[in-house]
Enzyme design. Structure first.
Site, PDB file in Angstrom:
ATOM      1  N   CYS A 139       0.806  -1.232   0.000  1.00 55.22           N
ATOM      2  CA  CYS A 139       0.000   0.000   0.000  1.00 55.22           C
ATOM      3  C   CYS A 139       0.839   1.282   0.000  1.00 55.22           C
ATOM      4  O   CYS A 139       0.587   2.175  -0.818  1.00 55.22           O
ATOM      5  CB  CYS A 139      -0.966   0.012   1.186  1.00 55.22           C
ATOM      6  SG  CYS A 139      -1.418  -1.590   1.825  1.00 55.22           S
TER       7      CYS A 139
ATOM      8  N   ASP B 123      -1.919  -7.679  -5.576  1.00 58.35           N
ATOM      9  CA  ASP B 123      -2.348  -6.554  -4.753  1.00 58.35           C
ATOM     10  C   ASP B 123      -2.816  -5.399  -5.628  1.00 58.35           C
ATOM     11  O   ASP B 123      -2.138  -5.030  -6.590  1.00 58.35           O
ATOM     12  CB  ASP B 123      -1.178  -6.092  -3.886  1.00 58.35           C
ATOM     13  CG  ASP B 123      -1.641  -5.495  -2.577  1.00 58.35           C
ATOM     14  OD1 ASP B 123      -2.860  -5.428  -2.361  1.00 58.35           O
ATOM     15  OD2 ASP B 123      -0.786  -5.090  -1.780  1.00 58.35           O
TER      16      ASP B 123
ATOM     17  N   GLN C  96       1.642 -10.952  -3.580  1.00 55.71           N
ATOM     18  CA  GLN C  96       0.203 -10.688  -3.590  1.00 55.71           C
ATOM     19  C   GLN C  96      -0.240 -10.189  -4.954  1.00 55.71           C
ATOM     20  O   GLN C  96       0.503  -9.471  -5.629  1.00 55.71           O
ATOM     21  CB  GLN C  96      -0.161  -9.626  -2.553  1.00 55.71           C
ATOM     22  CG  GLN C  96       0.020 -10.052  -1.114  1.00 55.71           C
ATOM     23  CD  GLN C  96      -0.339  -8.922  -0.173  1.00 55.71           C
ATOM     24  OE1 GLN C  96       0.200  -7.828  -0.252  1.00 55.71           O
ATOM     25  NE2 GLN C  96      -1.267  -9.182   0.730  1.00 55.71           N
TER      26      GLN C  96
ATOM     27  N   HIS D  80      -8.355  -1.019  -0.819  1.00 53.96           N
ATOM     28  CA  HIS D  80      -7.395  -2.130  -0.886  1.00 53.96           C
ATOM     29  C   HIS D  80      -8.158  -3.347  -1.399  1.00 53.96           C
ATOM     30  O   HIS D  80      -9.193  -3.699  -0.838  1.00 53.96           O
ATOM     31  CB  HIS D  80      -6.824  -2.461   0.490  1.00 53.96           C
ATOM     32  CG  HIS D  80      -6.221  -1.303   1.223  1.00 53.96           C
ATOM     33  ND1 HIS D  80      -4.869  -1.170   1.426  1.00 53.96           N
ATOM     34  CD2 HIS D  80      -6.792  -0.230   1.818  1.00 53.96           C
ATOM     35  CE1 HIS D  80      -4.625  -0.070   2.128  1.00 53.96           C
ATOM     36  NE2 HIS D  80      -5.782   0.514   2.372  1.00 53.96           N
TER      37      HIS D  80
ATOM     38  N   HIS E 233      -4.893  -1.383  -5.599  1.00 53.45           N
ATOM     39  CA  HIS E 233      -5.441  -0.250  -4.862  1.00 53.45           C
ATOM     40  C   HIS E 233      -6.123   0.694  -5.836  1.00 53.45           C
ATOM     41  O   HIS E 233      -5.534   1.035  -6.876  1.00 53.45           O
ATOM     42  CB  HIS E 233      -4.349   0.484  -4.091  1.00 53.45           C
ATOM     43  CG  HIS E 233      -3.716  -0.352  -3.034  1.00 53.45           C
ATOM     44  ND1 HIS E 233      -2.591  -1.121  -3.267  1.00 53.45           N
ATOM     45  CD2 HIS E 233      -4.077  -0.594  -1.741  1.00 53.45           C
ATOM     46  CE1 HIS E 233      -2.279  -1.784  -2.162  1.00 53.45           C
ATOM     47  NE2 HIS E 233      -3.158  -1.486  -1.223  1.00 53.45           N
TER      48      HIS E 233
ATOM     49  N   LYS F  88     -14.817  -3.643   5.499  1.00 60.10           N
ATOM     50  CA  LYS F  88     -14.300  -4.498   4.432  1.00 60.10           C
ATOM     51  C   LYS F  88     -15.261  -5.649   4.162  1.00 60.10           C
ATOM     52  O   LYS F  88     -16.101  -6.007   4.990  1.00 60.10           O
ATOM     53  CB  LYS F  88     -12.933  -5.070   4.820  1.00 60.10           C
ATOM     54  CG  LYS F  88     -12.924  -5.887   6.110  1.00 60.10           C
ATOM     55  CD  LYS F  88     -11.514  -6.348   6.478  1.00 60.10           C
ATOM     56  CE  LYS F  88     -11.516  -7.053   7.826  1.00 60.10           C
ATOM     57  NZ  LYS F  88     -10.172  -7.547   8.188  1.00 60.10           N
TER      58      LYS F  88
ATOM     59  N   ARG G 108       7.171 -10.990   5.724  1.00 63.30           N
ATOM     60  CA  ARG G 108       6.705 -10.820   7.094  1.00 63.30           C
ATOM     61  C   ARG G 108       7.394 -11.857   7.969  1.00 63.30           C
ATOM     62  O   ARG G 108       7.486 -13.031   7.597  1.00 63.30           O
ATOM     63  CB  ARG G 108       5.182 -10.957   7.182  1.00 63.30           C
ATOM     64  CG  ARG G 108       4.440  -9.887   6.405  1.00 63.30           C
ATOM     65  CD  ARG G 108       2.938 -10.035   6.471  1.00 63.30           C
ATOM     66  NE  ARG G 108       2.289  -9.057   5.593  1.00 63.30           N
ATOM     67  CZ  ARG G 108       0.981  -9.013   5.354  1.00 63.30           C
ATOM     68  NH1 ARG G 108       0.170  -9.901   5.931  1.00 63.30           N
ATOM     69  NH2 ARG G 108       0.482  -8.093   4.542  1.00 63.30           N
TER      70      ARG G 108
END
Length: 639
Positions: A333, A382, A380, A510, A384, A464, A362
């Site tokens: 992000c 991912d 990911q 997200h 946005h 979410k 992580r």
């Protein structure tokens, strides 16, 4: 007079304060026999609980989710009762309910054995048949501490001593066994009929590796025997489908101690990865996302501004260079916000959508790592979307539709939908939260799906949707999400020029569909039991010769198919054809093409589909058309 209101709105009046059991009996003898617990003004209580004033009351039976939890919690106590009966020197610690069962941790002078486990389960059944009452007792804290110290249960004494003075202490007694617990529990041990002990494991006291290693016994418990049998069958199927086992057998990937939580992808596994990634790349393109790529390492100052350094530091891998501190990104992000900020944006540019196959790291605890399902380094899909408040609904509607199509293509038809709403601690005005929650719910209504609400489980920055898919054996996997974020873009200084020329902070959505690519591929492997659909299969067909004489023709067939974009191998070994067929069948290849002299002379191939089905003898062109159709329709099995 005590007035009781039942769930259907009807009422019962009692001259004296009734127990939950009394209320159940007033409704009917069948319900009285079935009652496991009760809910009084929403609070779960024992059937012996006395209702002192007017209240709303529901009777909990094994048909209710709360009833199953009560059964499992009570079975955990039955387990401890059996262990103490067989091993009086053992000390009991804690025994909570978990998904599909329970566990209890014990301290004992020697390791329990599988034979011990069988003896304990037999003892549990014996104690259940006694049908002993389970009685709740209220004690003073110091009296309870002294009691457990006197019987050598130092762990229980320690737990009770840590409870603040004045808080109620409840102990539950069944036969000779007494345990600390908040409850509630079943009325008697005879209600516990369907259970099984599953396995032994180790666990540190209070989860601290500096403390003693305890012995954890896992079990499962159900209301009905057929439910337990179905669960045990599912576990057997899950073991056969374990992605770690199939990863080795199918030569897809491996992991090793020198890189804990990180994956070594083999050519076949990486082929699956590439098919998933390229598919998702087309989804990016078709849904208006611009693919970007952010750096792996970002300066500490940026993570401080987002709050990650203060609140997530222990989960981040860090490094230093030239007296500056950096962190490997745990999420994408902040990088996408930097790309948004790199130019002056107008309301005309919104929605502005970025997608990235972003590699994240992580620092997961080693005990939590699980094959490629839970790793320390992952990628990911991912995305946005930077939007105005008025654009939230349309984006969410479009995302839900896109996600459903993607899951269908991967072979998942059943999706569970959940909207997590505002928590007590949050940022942003109630008007914004109202708009965001309404948009999420409306997006699911427009998709014509049922959904549940998870009150208070949203993130502090916004609500979410969680999208959970169900696999071939009924397991649920939460993968997709769309989250409405009022906070992070503003923290990092992102703005756009509104229609009135004012500067405003965009709302940040997200979104992820497959989530972690590693985890999703693990789910795919287990869902398909390693027999990947044609479009995902690392090898779609193998051309196998009967004798060496057909080798040139086999190469010609394979080359022809490869030029059409298919993933084809040849097997020209000097082995019997039945051996070759058996070996490739174990590799779960969609098609095996056998060529002998007849096939070579006719310019054809004898086709066997996965599962042993004889398709017949086909022209190479006809077979290529068949492959093309399988791929285009994303069939799970060859047709």
């Amino acid at each position: 007079m005590v007035q009781i209101t039942l769930p259907d709105g009807s009422q019962r009046s009692f001259d004296a304060p009734p127990t939950v059991a009394d209320v159940a009996a007033s409704i009917g003898s069948g319900l009285a026999r079935a009652a496991l617990a009760g809910k009084v003004d929403g609070r779960l209580v024992d059937t012996s609980y006395r209702i002192e004033r007017d209240a709303k009351v529901a009777i909990v039976t094994d048909r209710d989710p709360e009833g199953l939890d009560v059964l499992r919690h009570s079975t955990a106590h039955l387990l401890a009762y059996a262990v103490k009966s067989l091993f009086p020197d053992a000390q009991v610690t804690i025994g909570p309910v978990i998904e599909n069962g329970f566990y209890y941790d014990f301290s004992y002078k020697r390791p329990f054995t599988p034979e011990d486990l069988q003896a304990i389960e037999t003892k549990m059944a014996e104690l259940a048949r006694r049908d002993e009452p389970v009685v709740c007792e209220r004690w003073e804290r110091d009296d309870a501490v002294r009691f457990f110290e006197s019987i050598g249960e130092r762990y229980k004494a320690e737990i009770i001593a840590s409870i603040p003075s004045g808080e109620p202490i409840t102990l539950y007694r069944e036969g000779e066994f007494v345990d600390l617990c908040r409850g509630p529990h079943v009325p008697s041990t005879g209600r516990l009929k369907v259970f099984k002990l599953m396995k032994l494991a180790g666990a540190y006291w209070r989860g601290n590796s500096d403390n003693e290693m305890l012995q954890r016994i896992y079990g499962t418990a159900w209301a009905k025997k057929e439910e337990q049998e179905a669960y045990l069958h599912m576990l057997e199927e899950a073991e056969k489908r374990d992605h770690r086992k199939l990863g080795r057998e199918l030569d897809l990937f491996h992991m090793q101690d020198e890189a804990p939580g990180l994956v070594f992808w083999h050519p076949k596994g990486w082929t699956i990865w590439q098919q998933v990634e390229q598919y998702m790349r087309r989804v990016y393109r078709d849904t208006g996302y611009l693919e970007v790529k952010g750096p792996q390492i970002l300066d500490r100052s940026l993570w401080e501004r987002t709050g990650h350094w203060q609140n997530y530091r222990e989960n981040m891998f860090t490094t230093e260079s030239e007296n500056r501190s950096y962190a490997l990104k745990p999420m994408n992000c902040p990088g996408h916000i930097q790309i948004f900020k790199s130019d002056l944006r107008s309301y005309r540019d919104l929605p502005l959508r970025y997608g990235e196959f972003g590699q994240c790291h992580r620092n997961e605890p080693s005990g939590a790592l699980h094959g490629i399902m839970r790793v320390r380094g992952f990628t990911q899909d991912d995305g946005h979307a930077f939007v105005t408040e008025d654009q939230i609904l349309d984006e969410c509607v479009a995302f839900t539709r896109d996600l459903q199509r993607v899951y269908r293509d991967f072979g998942f038809e059943h999706i569970l939908y959940r909207v997590a709403t505002r928590p007590d601690m949050r940022v942003g005005s109630d008007d914004l939260w109202d708009k965001a929650e309404a948009a999420l719910e409306e997006s699911l209504r427009r998709a014509d799906v049922e959904f549940t609400i998870a009150p208070g489980e949203g993130a502090f920055y916004g609500p979410k949707i969680e999208y959970t898919l169900k696999d071939a054996i009924g397991r649920a996997w939460q993968c997709g999400t769309i989250q409405v974020d009022f906070n992070m873009a503003g923290l990092l200084g992102a703005e756009y020029v509104a229609e009135d020329n004012s500067r405003r902070v965009p709302v940040m959505l997200h979104r992820a569909i497959v989530g972690s690519m590693e985890r999703f591929i693990g789910i795919l492997i287990e869902n398909h039991a390693g027999a990947m659909p044609m479009w995902l299969a690392p090898v779609q067909a193998v051309v196998a010769t009967i004798t060496e004489a057909q080798a040139p023709y086999a190469r010609e067939v394979a080359e022809s198919l490869a030029k059409q974009g298919f993933r084809v191998e040849t097997d020209l070994r000097n082995e019997k054809i039945n051996y070759k067929i058996r070996e490739h069948s174990l590799q779960k290849l969609p098609y095996i093409l056998v060529v002998g002299d007849k096939e070579r002379q006719a310019g054809k191939v004898a086709v066997r589909a996965r599962g042993g089905a004889e398709v017949g003898v086909l022209d190479v062109g006809a077979f290529a058309a068949r492959l093309s159709e399988d791929v285009a329709l994303k069939r799970s099995q060859p047709q």
